[in-house]
Enzyme design. Structure first.
Site, mmCIF file in Angstrom:
data_model
loop_
_atom_site.group_PDB
_atom_site.id
_atom_site.type_symbol
_atom_site.label_atom_id
_atom_site.label_comp_id
_atom_site.label_asym_id
_atom_site.label_seq_id
_atom_site.Cartn_x
_atom_site.Cartn_y
_atom_site.Cartn_z
ATOM 1 N N HIS B 326 0.679 -1.190 -0.074
ATOM 2 C CA HIS B 326 0.073 0.011 0.149
ATOM 3 C C HIS B 326 0.842 1.337 -0.113
ATOM 4 C CE1 HIS B 326 -3.234 -2.965 0.971
ATOM 5 N NE2 HIS B 326 -4.148 -1.724 0.500
ATOM 6 N N GLY B 327 2.033 1.279 0.668
ATOM 7 C CA GLY B 327 2.785 2.217 0.763
ATOM 8 C C GLY B 327 4.171 1.937 1.211
#
Lengths: 357, 466
Positions: B326-327
Site C-alpha cells: 500500500h505504501g
C-alpha cells in the site's frame, strides 16, 4: 455496439443543455453576463459604451499607451474584482472616477486599471513586472485582500496540502494552489456552476470544521506578498500607495452578520469561518498600516472610511456606485494631502456624488 | 484525469462515439482502447507512460519465451527476469527512499551520510496495480496455465485498460484476455447497467467519501489534539467509511465503464464491514488484491498446509508485504502486521464453532468493526507522532462536538447504505435500467449537476497513491 446504444447519452446531454440555457435565460434577465445571451446592459452604462468592464479595455489601453507626455502622471491600480466590477459600467467604478477627479484638479493624469477578477497580489506583482517598464507608472495603488485571504487559507488550512507539505518535509514552504485547466474554466463559466456554487457548495462549505484564524503564518504570508509587491513598484521607479481593506460588516458586528454575507464568503472560501475571515481582515489591515508607517508609504484608510456601512457595498467586499465614489475620493484626498513634487495638484471639483462620507 | 472530473466526462463521451465507429473492426477497436488508455495515463504524467510500455514489453516477451522454453531451469531464469524487472521498478520508484530512510541512521552510526543517494522521483500512478497484473500473467504461464497472449496489441490492452489501470481491480489474464478475442458483449441492458454502476460509484465517491473527508475527517486527522475524544472516535469511524466508499466507488466506476465498453471486470468489494472476523474481512475487502496475495504469495510460502506455527508465519509475512504494497511507510507495514496478527488469531474454518444467534452475530460484527477501525487509524495517520496525538486525544475522554449536523447525517446515510441488503440494491438496479431512456437520462443529468454542486475539493481517489 451501435450509436443507438448511446441515445441515453444524447438525451442526457440534451437535458443538460436545456438546463443550462434555461438558467442562462433566467440569469440574463437578472442582470448577469451569460454564454448564450451575452453581456447584460450594466447599470449606468451608456447604450453605445464600448465595454461594460473597464478592465479589458484598460489592459489593452495600458499596452497601447503612447509615450509619456511632459507633466503626465500615470497611476496604476492593482486590485482584483473590486476595481473590475462586472456589475457596473466603467464610468461608475473607482479607477475611472479617480482619473476624473485627478483631471478635474488640473493634473494630466492617466489611470491604468490593471485589475482582473480573481487576481492575487502575486499576480498583480507579475503584471506590474511585465508591463510596468513599458507603461512607466508614477504611482502604484494596491487594493487587495479578499482573494489573498482565500488563497492563504487554501495554502495553510487545506488539510491535504498541509499534510503533503509535512510529509515532504519541505520546511514550511507552501506549494502554490493548482490552477484549473481550460475545460474546468469553461465549466466555471456556466450558469449551472454559478447556481450550484451560490446555493449548494457554499452551504456545504459552511458545514465544515472551519478555522477561526489564519494565525501568525497567515500574517507572515500576507506581509511577504505586500513587501514583494512594493519592492517591484520601487524597482520600476514608482511610488507604492497602500489601501486598507473595507468590508460591509466588521468584526465588532459579529455575530449579527447577515446570512447573505456568510453565503457570499463560503462561495470562495472553504476553510475560514466568518469570524476567522473578519479577523484576517483586521490583522492584515494592521500589517498594511505597519508597513506603511515603517517604509513611509502613503496609506489610504478605506477601512475607516467605508467599513461597516452597508450602503457602500453591494455584497461583502464589492462596492456600490456610491462606494466606488467614496473610494475614489478617499484615494484622491490622500494623494493630494501627501503630494510632493512632481505630484502637485490643484483643488478638486468633486461632483455631487463624490463627497467624502 | 480523475473519474470524477469534467475532463474525464468529456474524454469518455468522445471515446464512446469513436468506439461505436470502430466497434465492428477488432484491430481498430483494440487500437482505440490502447491509445485511449495511454492517453488517459499520460494525462497524469506523460513521461511515465514509458514505464508502462516497458513493463508491457518485458512481460509480453517473457510470456513468449516461457511458452517456448521447456527446460525447467531456463524457465525459472526467464521468470526471474520478469519478477526482477517488475519488482525492480516497484523498488526503485516506490520503496527506494523508504529503505534509504531506514538505512540512513544505521549507516550514520559509522559516520557515513548517504542522503545524496536519495532521489526525488514521483511515484508513477497505478504502478503497484499494473506490475502485479503483469507479474501474475508470467507466473500463470510459468505454472502452465494456458493464458499466453500472442497478440502484442491485445496484451498491451490487457495491461493498460484504462478503467482499472490506476487502482484496480487487479485483473488476471484468464479473466480478461479471452474477452479481447471476441466481439464485446454490448447490449442495451449491459450498457445501461454499466452506466448505472458508474453513477452509483460516483455517488459513493462524491457524496459519501469526499464529503466525509471534507466536512470533518481531513481536519480532525490533521490536528487531532484540538478535537474532543468523541469527535476523534467519530472521525475514525467516518474514515473507515470514507476509505470504503472511496475505493469501492472507484471499483464500481471501473467495472461500470468496462461494462459499457463490453468487458467484465471482477468484483472488488462485498460489504466488508459486515464481516465477523479477519478471514472473512479479507474475502470482502479489495478482493482482487487479497486473492492475488493468496495465490502468488501465501500459497507459495506453504499456505495452510503446514505446521500451525508456519501457517501463522506465512499469514504474517503475507500481510506485512500486503501492508508494504500500500505504501512505503512504516504505518502501512504496521497496518499489515496488525491484520496479520488478527488473521493469526482467527481460528481456521475447520475449528470454527457453531453458528451464532442474531444478537451474537451483530455483536461480533460490531466488535470486529472496532478492530478494523483501529487498523484504519494506523493506515490513515501521517506518521507515528500523528498516531500518538490521536491516541492521546482519545484517552482524554472528553465530550462535545465540533462536527456539523450535515456530517453526522451523511455518516448515518453511509452506514445505512452499507447495511442495506444487496438483493434490494440489485433489484433496484434492474428496475431502474428498465425505465424509459429519457427518464434515466434526466435523472443522470440531475445527478451530474448535483455531483458538481457537492464537490468541494474534488480530491483524487485514495488508492491512486498506491
Amino acid at each position: 455496439m451501435t450509436f443507438q446504444l448511446l441515445k441515453i447519452l444524447w438525451w442526457g446531454l440534451l437535458f443538460l443543455l436545456m438546463a443550462e440555457v434555461g438558467l442562462e435565460f433566467r440569469a440574463y434577465h437578472r442582470g448577469f453576463d451569460t454564454i448564450a445571451f451575452g453581456s447584460y446592459q450594466r447599470q449606468g452604462a451608456e447604450p453605445n459604451a464600448p465595454a461594460v468592464s473597464p478592465t479589458i479595455q484598460a489592459a489593452s489601453l495600458g499596452d497601447q499607451l503612447e509615450e509619456k507626455k511632459a507633466g503626465e502622471i500615470r497611476y496604476w491600480i492593482a486590485s482584483s474584482s473590486h476595481a473590475e466590477d462586472s456589475y457596473l459600467s466603467r464610468e461608475l467604478i473607482f479607477p475611472t472616477r479617480l482619473e476624473g477627479l485627478l483631471r478635474e484638479s488640473g493634473q494630466l493624469a492617466v489611470v491604468v486599471n490593471a485589475s482582473h477578477a480573481g487576481m492575487t497580489i502575486q499576480a498583480n506583482q507579475t503584471d506590474l513586472e511585465a508591463r510596468g517598464n513599458r507603461i512607466h507608472p508614477d504611482i502604484v495603488i494596491l487594493y487587495q485582500m479578499s482573494t489573498e485571504i482565500t488563497e492563504i487559507s487554501k495554502m495553510l488550512l487545506s488539510p491535504r496540502r498541509s499534510e503533503s507539505t509535512k510529509a515532504k518535509g519541505s520546511g514550511g514552504a507552501i506549494p502554490p494552489p493548482a490552477q484549473p485547466n481550460m475545460i474546468v474554466r469553461a465549466f466555471e463559466h456556466t450558469s449551472i456552476y454559478a447556481l450550484l456554487k451560490g446555493n449548494l457548495s457554499n452551504r456545504l462549505a459552511g458545514q465544515r470544521v472551519l478555522a477561526d484564524s489564519l494565525g501568525g503564518e497567515g500574517d507572515a504570508a500576507f506581509e511577504q506578498q505586500v513587501l514583494a509587491f512594493v519592492q517591484t513598484a520601487r524597482r520600476i521607479g514608482a511610488e507604492p500607495v497602500l489601501c486598507t481593506f473595507a468590508t460591509s460588516h466588521t468584526r465588532s458586528q459579529f455575530p449579527n452578520v447577515p446570512d447573505a454575507v456568510s453565503s457570499f464568503l463560503f462561495r470562495y472560501n472553504m476553510y475560514l469561518s466568518v469570524i476567522g475571515w473578519l479577523d484576517a481582515v483586521d490583522r492584515f489591515n494592521d500589517i498594511l498600516r505597519r508597513i506603511a508607517a515603517k517604509e513611509h508609504f502613503r496609506l489610504v484608510e478605506l477601512d475607516t472610511v467605508l467599513s461597516g456601512r452597508e450602503e457602500n457595498f453591494r455584497d461583502f467586499v464589492h462596492f456600490t456606485p456610491e462606494g466606488h465614489a467614496r473610494v475614489a475620493q478617499a484615494i484622491f484626498s490622500q494623494l493630494r494631502q501627501g503630494s510632493t513634487s512632481p505630484l502637485q495638484m490643484a483643488a478638486p471639483h468633486a461632483g455631487p456624488d463624490m463627497q467624502t462620507p | 484525469m480523475n473519474f470524477n472530473s469534467v475532463e474525464f466526462f468529456l474524454f469518455f463521451s468522445v471515446l464512446l462515439v469513436l468506439y461505436a465507429v470502430a466497434f465492428h473492426r477488432m484491430l481498430l477497436r483494440d487500437l482505440l482502447l490502447l491509445v485511449s488508455s495511454y492517453f488517459f495515463y499520460m494525462c497524469w504524467n506523460w513521461k511515465y507512460a514509458g514505464l508502462l510500455a516497458l513493463s508491457t514489453c518485458v512481460d509480453y516477451s517473457v510470456g513468449r519465451l516461457l511458452d517456448r522454453a521447456t527446460d525447467p531451469r531456463s524457465r525459472r531464469w526467464i521468470l526471474i527476469i520478469s519478477l526482477t524487472s517488475n519488482l525492480g521498478l516497484l523498488a526503485l520508484f516506490k520503496y527506494y527512499n523508504f529503505f534509504m530512510d531506514v538505512a540512513k541512521p544505521a549507516v550514520a552510526a559509522f559516520g557515513w551520510d548517504i542522503s545524496f543517494l536519495q532521489h526525488q522521483l514521483l511515484l508513477p500512478v497505478g504502478i503497484s496495480f499494473y506490475t502485479f497484473q503483469t507479474m501474475s500473467y508470467t507466473i500463470d504461464i510459468y505454472r502452465g496455465e494456458r493464458v499466453l497472449e500472442r497478440s502484442f496489441l491485445k496484451f498491451a490492452v490487457f495491461v493498460a485498460f484504462f478503467p482499472q489501470l490506476i487502482a484496480g481491480p487487479i485483473v488476471r489474464a484468464r479473466q480478461f484476455l479471452p474477452q479481447l478475442h471476441h466481439a464485446p458483449a454490448v447490449t442495451f441492458e449491459r450498457f445501461n447497467s454499466g452506466l448505472f454502476l458508474v453513477f452509483k460509484g460516483l455517488f459513493k465517491k462524491i457524496v459519501f467519501a469526499d464529503l466525509l473527508a471534507a466536512l470533518a475527517v481531513d481536519k480532525v486527522f490533521s490536528d487531532p489534539l484540538s478535537f474532543s475524544s468523541w469527535d476523534l472516535l467519530i472521525a475514525l469511524y467516518a474514515y473507515s467509511f470514507q476509505i470504503y466508499y472511496d475505493f469501492s466507488g472507484y471499483s464500481d466506476i471501473a467495472i461500470g465503464l468496462a461494462r459499457m465498453l463490453g468487458y467484465d471486470l471482477p468484483q472488488n468489494f462485498n460489504r466488508p464491514y459486515l464481516s465477523q472476523n479477519a478471514r472473512e474481512f479479507w474475502t470482502r475487502w479489495h478482493i482482487s488484491l487479497s486473492t492475488w496475495l493468496r495465490d502468488y504469495l501465501y500459497i507459495p510460502l506453504g499456505g495452510n498446509r503446514a505446521a500451525p506455527w508456519r501457517v501463522k508465519l506465512n499469514l504474517m509475512i503475507t500481510m506485512l508485504l500486503g501492508g508494504l504494497w500500500h505504501g512505503a511507510a512504516m504505518h502501512f507495514v504496521l497496518w499489515g502486521g496488525f491484520h496479520g496478527l488478527l488473521l493469526m488469531m482467527t481460528p481456521q474454518r475447520s475449528q470454527a464453532g457453531p453458528p451464532c444467534t442474531l444478537l451474537g452475530t451483530v455483536l461480533r460484527r460490531l466488535g470486529w468493526f472496532q478492530l478494523i477501525a483501529f487498523g484504519w487509524l494506523l493506515f490513515r495517520v501521517q506518521d507515528m507522532k500523528n498516531f500518538m496525538d490521536f491516541i492521546e486525544g482519545c484517552a482524554r475522554f472528553t465530550g462535545g462536538t465540533r462536527l456539523s449536523g450535515v456530517f453526522y447525517l451523511i455518516l448515518c446515510a453511509g452506514i445505512l447504505s452499507h447495511l442495506s441488503p444487496l438483493t434490494q440494491l440489485e433489484r433496484f438496479g434492474q428496475w431502474w435500467i428498465a425505465r424509459p431512456v429519457p427518464i434515466q437520462a434526466a435523472a443522470y443529468a440531475v445527478l451530474l449537476i448535483f455531483y458538481a454542486g457537492v464537490t468541494l475539493e474534488a480530491p483524487a481517489f485514495i488508492y491512486f497513491q498506491f
